[in-house]
Write an enzyme that holds these catalytic residues in place. Sequence first.
Site, PDB file in Angstrom:
ATOM      1  N   GLU A  57       5.890   3.167  10.085  1.00 31.60           N
ATOM      2  CA  GLU A  57       4.654   3.339   9.329  1.00 31.60           C
ATOM      3  C   GLU A  57       3.485   3.077  10.261  1.00 31.60           C
ATOM      4  O   GLU A  57       3.093   2.142  10.857  1.00 31.60           O
ATOM      5  CB  GLU A  57       4.492   2.341   8.178  1.00 31.60           C
ATOM      6  CG  GLU A  57       3.136   2.539   7.121  1.00 31.60           C
ATOM      7  CD  GLU A  57       3.125   1.512   6.231  1.00 31.60           C
ATOM      8  OE1 GLU A  57       1.914   1.473   5.536  1.00 31.60           O
ATOM      9  OE2 GLU A  57       3.816   0.613   6.198  1.00 31.60           O
ATOM     10  N   ASP A  68      -5.320  -4.296   2.980  1.00 36.13           N
ATOM     11  CA  ASP A  68      -4.583  -5.011   4.005  1.00 36.13           C
ATOM     12  C   ASP A  68      -5.241  -6.328   4.168  1.00 36.13           C
ATOM     13  O   ASP A  68      -6.330  -6.770   3.728  1.00 36.13           O
ATOM     14  CB  ASP A  68      -5.175  -4.118   5.372  1.00 36.13           C
ATOM     15  CG  ASP A  68      -4.512  -2.974   5.543  1.00 36.13           C
ATOM     16  OD1 ASP A  68      -3.456  -2.798   5.182  1.00 36.13           O
ATOM     17  OD2 ASP A  68      -5.266  -1.883   6.003  1.00 36.13           O
ATOM     18  N   TYR A 180       7.215   3.517  -2.646  1.00 35.25           N
ATOM     19  CA  TYR A 180       6.825   2.130  -1.833  1.00 35.25           C
ATOM     20  C   TYR A 180       6.448   1.229  -2.775  1.00 35.25           C
ATOM     21  O   TYR A 180       5.737   1.189  -3.598  1.00 35.25           O
ATOM     22  CB  TYR A 180       5.590   2.545  -0.932  1.00 35.25           C
ATOM     23  CG  TYR A 180       5.247   1.369   0.090  1.00 35.25           C
ATOM     24  CD1 TYR A 180       5.120  -0.018  -0.471  1.00 35.25           C
ATOM     25  CD2 TYR A 180       4.850   1.725   1.332  1.00 35.25           C
ATOM     26  CE1 TYR A 180       4.697  -0.891   0.627  1.00 35.25           C
ATOM     27  CE2 TYR A 180       4.520   0.854   2.319  1.00 35.25           C
ATOM     28  CZ  TYR A 180       4.306  -0.554   1.779  1.00 35.25           C
ATOM     29  OH  TYR A 180       3.936  -1.614   2.885  1.00 35.25           O
TER      30      TYR A 180
END
Length: 267
Positions: A57, A68, A180
């Site tokens: 990734e 994040d 995911y």
Amino acid sequence: MRISGRSLPGTERIAAAFADSGKRAAFMPYLMGGFPDLATSRGIGEAYAAAGADLIELGVPFSDPLADGPAIQAAGTAALRAGVTVEEVLRLGGALAASVPVVVMAYANQVLARGPESFVRDLAASDISGLIVPDLPMEEAPALLRACDGVSVALVPLVAPTTTDERLAEIGGRARGFLYTVSVTGTTGERDDLDGLGGLLERVRAHADVPVAVGFGISSPEQAAAAAAAGADGVIVGSRLVRAAAEAEDPPAAVAGLVGEFAAALR
């Protein structure tokens, strides 16, 4: 089995990586493009592939990375300060794609600023197999999905513990490459435990026709093995590896050892 170059369309190459990993779950480490610099990030990616990664990734640094956690935010900020561009990250992805399938993680503004069709053409031209856009709602994804399907780049959606079964069914029906699964609520980052992962994976798998990969919070080989035992088809590790790269004098060597440990735990 390693598939060199773009011998298959991106969606098929991802499927082959999951099917032929030789592990209980395919291993996908995260790489921040351009951190700590472009040459070293390529070395890190090559170390990933050599040490047992089945896919990579590849993050595109962005100024407002909402998904994040601190380690990846800091790496992205450093890359941006060094002047790393989207074009350079895609070239990096193309170089790494000679060894393993590469899935780019970019934010919606980065895609929309270039236009969905243009962005995914650039991905395909760089031999990149998939795209993750964590802040793109399902309702706003059809144009990008059509563009990705047109060049056989997998648009990989995300689901979370808070995703309802009804929404899981809708997202699962549109998933390409893999689904995911975010293991915990919140941003990326290392966690001590992953409570409830088995139940979450069971719910997700009931609505998925593609492999189910789990990420966010996995920081040790033991947790990776537990995720595989809980039913994950793939395991994604980011913050632990980014932190190792940030702390090491020789980042490629440091991450190679860690990736080898994760890969061994998944065999």
